[in-house]
Write a protein that holds these residues in place. Structure first.
Motif, PDB file in Angstrom:
ATOM      1  N   ASP A 107      11.672 -53.234  -1.932  1.00  0.00           N
ATOM      2  CA  ASP A 107      11.483 -51.974  -2.421  1.00  0.00           C
ATOM      3  C   ASP A 107      10.483 -51.688  -3.479  1.00  0.00           C
ATOM      4  OD1 ASP A 107      12.097 -49.257  -4.171  1.00  0.00           O
ATOM      5  OD2 ASP A 107      14.054 -49.741  -4.029  1.00  0.00           O
ATOM      6  N   ASN A 108       9.111 -50.890  -4.258  1.00  0.00           N
ATOM      7  CA  ASN A 108       8.611 -50.970  -5.284  1.00  0.00           C
ATOM      8  C   ASN A 108       9.386 -50.159  -6.470  1.00  0.00           C
ATOM      9  OD1 ASN A 108       8.643 -48.152  -3.977  1.00  0.00           O
ATOM     10  ND2 ASN A 108       6.357 -47.413  -4.713  1.00  0.00           N
ATOM     11  N   GLU A 109      10.157 -49.953  -6.626  1.00  0.00           N
ATOM     12  CA  GLU A 109      11.121 -49.629  -7.327  1.00  0.00           C
ATOM     13  C   GLU A 109      11.482 -50.468  -8.443  1.00  0.00           C
ATOM     14  OE1 GLU A 109      14.383 -46.389  -6.813  1.00  0.00           O
ATOM     15  OE2 GLU A 109      12.856 -45.244  -6.211  1.00  0.00           O
ATOM     16  N   ILE A 110      11.011 -50.362  -9.423  1.00  0.00           N
ATOM     17  CA  ILE A 110      11.664 -51.766 -11.101  1.00  0.00           C
ATOM     18  C   ILE A 110      12.454 -50.727 -11.749  1.00  0.00           C
ATOM     19  CG2 ILE A 110       9.901 -53.111 -13.290  1.00  0.00           C
ATOM     20  CD1 ILE A 110       8.339 -53.005 -11.054  1.00  0.00           C
ATOM     21  N   ASP A 111      13.561 -50.453 -12.549  1.00  0.00           N
ATOM     22  CA  ASP A 111      14.771 -50.114 -12.678  1.00  0.00           C
ATOM     23  C   ASP A 111      14.090 -51.228 -14.086  1.00  0.00           C
ATOM     24  OD1 ASP A 111      16.322 -48.934 -13.934  1.00  0.00           O
ATOM     25  OD2 ASP A 111      18.082 -49.921 -12.685  1.00  0.00           O
ATOM     26  N   PHE A 112      13.526 -50.293 -14.207  1.00  0.00           N
ATOM     27  CA  PHE A 112      12.589 -51.515 -16.026  1.00  0.00           C
ATOM     28  C   PHE A 112      11.667 -50.227 -16.870  1.00  0.00           C
ATOM     29  CE2 PHE A 112      11.956 -54.706 -18.731  1.00  0.00           C
ATOM     30  CZ  PHE A 112      13.488 -55.523 -19.128  1.00  0.00           C
ATOM     31  N   ILE A 113      12.264 -50.479 -18.465  1.00  0.00           N
ATOM     32  CA  ILE A 113      10.568 -49.734 -19.233  1.00  0.00           C
ATOM     33  C   ILE A 113       9.203 -50.239 -19.023  1.00  0.00           C
ATOM     34  CG2 ILE A 113      12.986 -48.811 -20.171  1.00  0.00           C
ATOM     35  CD1 ILE A 113      11.230 -50.884 -22.685  1.00  0.00           C
ATOM     36  N   LEU A 121       7.203 -43.159 -22.494  1.00  0.00           N
ATOM     37  CA  LEU A 121       7.790 -41.696 -21.965  1.00  0.00           C
ATOM     38  C   LEU A 121       7.202 -41.256 -21.358  1.00  0.00           C
ATOM     39  CD1 LEU A 121       5.847 -41.550 -26.086  1.00  0.00           C
ATOM     40  CD2 LEU A 121       8.375 -41.540 -25.626  1.00  0.00           C
ATOM     41  N   ALA A 122       6.015 -41.807 -20.742  1.00  0.00           N
ATOM     42  CA  ALA A 122       5.900 -41.012 -19.431  1.00  0.00           C
ATOM     43  C   ALA A 122       6.858 -41.086 -18.363  1.00  0.00           C
ATOM     44  CB  ALA A 122       4.586 -42.210 -19.040  1.00  0.00           C
ATOM     45  N   VAL A 123       7.504 -42.315 -18.378  1.00  0.00           N
ATOM     46  CA  VAL A 123       8.721 -41.939 -17.477  1.00  0.00           C
ATOM     47  C   VAL A 123       9.613 -41.663 -17.923  1.00  0.00           C
ATOM     48  CG1 VAL A 123      10.719 -43.473 -16.396  1.00  0.00           C
ATOM     49  CG2 VAL A 123       7.993 -44.464 -16.781  1.00  0.00           C
ATOM     50  N   LEU A 124      10.265 -41.430 -18.516  1.00  0.00           N
ATOM     51  CA  LEU A 124      10.943 -40.419 -19.366  1.00  0.00           C
ATOM     52  C   LEU A 124      10.948 -38.985 -18.981  1.00  0.00           C
ATOM     53  CD1 LEU A 124      12.090 -41.665 -22.633  1.00  0.00           C
ATOM     54  CD2 LEU A 124      13.058 -41.826 -21.033  1.00  0.00           C
ATOM     55  N   ARG A 125       9.396 -38.803 -19.547  1.00  0.00           N
ATOM     56  CA  ARG A 125       8.748 -37.010 -19.076  1.00  0.00           C
ATOM     57  C   ARG A 125       9.044 -36.558 -18.176  1.00  0.00           C
ATOM     58  NH1 ARG A 125       4.027 -37.666 -20.979  1.00  0.00           N
ATOM     59  NH2 ARG A 125       3.099 -37.992 -18.920  1.00  0.00           N
ATOM     60  N   GLU A 126       8.503 -37.606 -16.782  1.00  0.00           N
ATOM     61  CA  GLU A 126       8.248 -37.589 -15.684  1.00  0.00           C
ATOM     62  C   GLU A 126       9.366 -37.854 -14.711  1.00  0.00           C
ATOM     63  OE1 GLU A 126       4.533 -39.566 -14.497  1.00  0.00           O
ATOM     64  OE2 GLU A 126       2.995 -38.383 -16.623  1.00  0.00           O
ATOM     65  N   HIS A 127      10.510 -38.544 -15.029  1.00  0.00           N
ATOM     66  CA  HIS A 127      11.382 -38.544 -14.879  1.00  0.00           C
ATOM     67  C   HIS A 127      11.024 -40.073 -13.814  1.00  0.00           C
ATOM     68  CE1 HIS A 127      13.722 -36.159 -16.402  1.00  0.00           C
ATOM     69  NE2 HIS A 127      13.477 -34.693 -16.119  1.00  0.00           N
ATOM     70  N   GLY A 128      10.093 -40.973 -13.319  1.00  0.00           N
ATOM     71  CA  GLY A 128       9.769 -42.147 -13.421  1.00  0.00           C
ATOM     72  C   GLY A 128       8.400 -42.023 -13.679  1.00  0.00           C
ATOM     73  N   SER A 129       7.561 -42.974 -13.469  1.00  0.00           N
ATOM     74  CA  SER A 129       6.012 -43.976 -13.593  1.00  0.00           C
ATOM     75  C   SER A 129       5.847 -43.861 -12.072  1.00  0.00           C
ATOM     76  CB  SER A 129       5.648 -43.334 -14.499  1.00  0.00           C
ATOM     77  OG  SER A 129       4.228 -43.666 -14.912  1.00  0.00           O
ATOM     78  N   ALA A 130       4.503 -43.613 -11.697  1.00  0.00           N
ATOM     79  CA  ALA A 130       3.741 -44.853 -10.604  1.00  0.00           C
ATOM     80  C   ALA A 130       3.001 -45.478 -11.109  1.00  0.00           C
ATOM     81  CB  ALA A 130       3.104 -44.052  -9.592  1.00  0.00           C
ATOM     82  N   ILE A 131       3.116 -46.959 -11.331  1.00  0.00           N
ATOM     83  CA  ILE A 131       2.225 -47.532 -11.712  1.00  0.00           C
ATOM     84  C   ILE A 131       0.791 -48.826 -10.473  1.00  0.00           C
ATOM     85  CG2 ILE A 131       3.419 -49.372 -12.254  1.00  0.00           C
ATOM     86  CD1 ILE A 131       2.412 -49.776 -15.536  1.00  0.00           C
ATOM     87  N   SER A 132      -0.144 -48.461 -10.773  1.00  0.00           N
ATOM     88  CA  SER A 132      -0.498 -50.040 -10.087  1.00  0.00           C
ATOM     89  C   SER A 132      -0.260 -51.027  -9.912  1.00  0.00           C
ATOM     90  CB  SER A 132      -2.029 -49.801  -9.533  1.00  0.00           C
ATOM     91  OG  SER A 132      -2.695 -49.528 -10.708  1.00  0.00           O
ATOM     92  N   GLN A 133      -0.293 -51.656  -9.583  1.00  0.00           N
ATOM     93  CA  GLN A 133      -0.286 -53.700  -9.480  1.00  0.00           C
ATOM     94  C   GLN A 133      -1.603 -54.429 -10.715  1.00  0.00           C
ATOM     95  OE1 GLN A 133      -0.829 -57.340  -6.885  1.00  0.00           O
ATOM     96  NE2 GLN A 133       1.009 -55.982  -6.346  1.00  0.00           N
TER      97      GLN A 133
END
Length: 314
Positions: free
Chosen positions: A171-177, A82-94
């Motif tokens: 690239d640090n982008e993960i195209d997943f939920i 939901l955070a990813v959808l609301r913010e159009h992407g979401s950062a997450i630490s390792q």
């Protein structure tokens, strides 16, 4: 650019569904409603089983734990999505990514073990009815559930530690939920073959092992049902397994499609849709499956509704 591609990553950025910004709000509202239904449905199932004495049987004991695990399982994934959808992407630490992967693996493993235990419970009920009470004792039930939690923890711990000893770069982008293994492995740098073997070996103790237990249990059940002479008797006996078979098919079908297939040529969009099925849809549908296809649960719901109406009268 080259330097960025080889720099070691300390965090990730989840971007699932962000290529279609116009989908953000509709998907957010849809998944939020699914999540509320999941919480209400599974909580209601747990309360119903605890309050109705007719449901104090081994099968519903396992079902109450399945409802609890489904709630936790969904809660690990859906808020982040939901955070990813609301913010159009979401950062997450390792560290958060590792925690999410551990909890997802932990609860998903327990889900597999509980479905296998429920299949064994149906096997004993159908094939050895006279020994059912002596085999499925309260001690045996608690011991088997505790074993499922311990085995789930061990598998999740080993897989998480093994996965996150890898180095991630590029690239640090993960195209997943969420932080799942397949998209994470795409970001590894260097040789990861040893870690992948360890992860696969421990995975074999969960999904394939549980599938074997379920298949063998239902093979014996089918043989026992076919020996019943009357068609009505066969239908009545097999109907007791219908809800469980539906839940097993839905859960394991999506997991097998996701993890035990050839990923070459598969699109990220297809992976995301499948992941939504086993992380969002399945936990929501399980209470409905066991309510709509189970006479005892429907009777318990009607009794609970009649009690609430009676208590509300002046």
């Amino acid at each position: 650019m080259a330097g960025r591609n080889h720099s070691v990553l300390t965090g990730f950025f989840l971007i699932a569904f962000t290529e279609h910004p116009e989908w953000g709000l509709p998907l957010f509202l849809l998944f939020l409603s699914f999540y509320f239904v999941t919480l209400l449905g599974n909580a209601g199932m747990i309360i119903l089983i605890r309050q109705d004495r007719q449901l104090h049987t081994p099968m519903y004991f396992f079902l109450s734990h399945l409802a609890f695990v489904d709630t936790c399982y969904s809660s690990v994934i859906v808020p982040q999505m939901l955070a990813v959808l609301r913010e159009h992407g979401s950062a997450i630490s390792q560290a958060r990514c590792a925690a999410q992967f551990f909890l997802f693996t932990f609860f998903a493993s327990i889900d597999c073990y509980l479905l296998a235990l429920m299949a064994y419970d149906r096997y004993v009920a159908v094939c050895q009815p006279l020994l059912y009470v002596t085999i499925m004792t309260e001690k045996a039930r608690w011991g088997s559930v505790a074993g499922a939690y311990v085995a789930g923890f061990a598998s999740a711990f080993v897989r998480t530690v093994t996965a996150f000893t890898l180095s991630f770069c590029g690239d640090n982008e993960i195209d997943f939920i969420f932080c799942d293994l397949p998209p994470l492995l795409k970001l590894t740098c260097g040789d990861s073959s040893t870690q992948e073997v360890v992860i696969i070996v421990f995975a074999l103790f969960v999904m394939p092992a549980c599938v074997v237990v379920i298949l063998v249990s239902y093979l014996f059940i089918i043989v026992a049902v076919m020996r019943i002479r009357s068609a009505g008797g066969r239908a009545k006996t097999f109907s007791t397994c219908a809800s469980h078979l539906t839940a097993v098919s839905l859960f394991f079908g999506t997991l097998i499609f996701m993890y035990l297939r050839d990923n070459s040529g598969q699109s990220s969009e297809e992976d995301r849709v499948v992941s939504v099925l086993y992380t969002v849809v399945t936990p929501m549908l399980n209470p409905l499956i066991y309510s709509l296809r189970n006479k005892e649960v429907k009777e318990a719901v009607l009794k609970a509704l009649s009690r609430s109406k009676a208590s509300g009268r002046p």
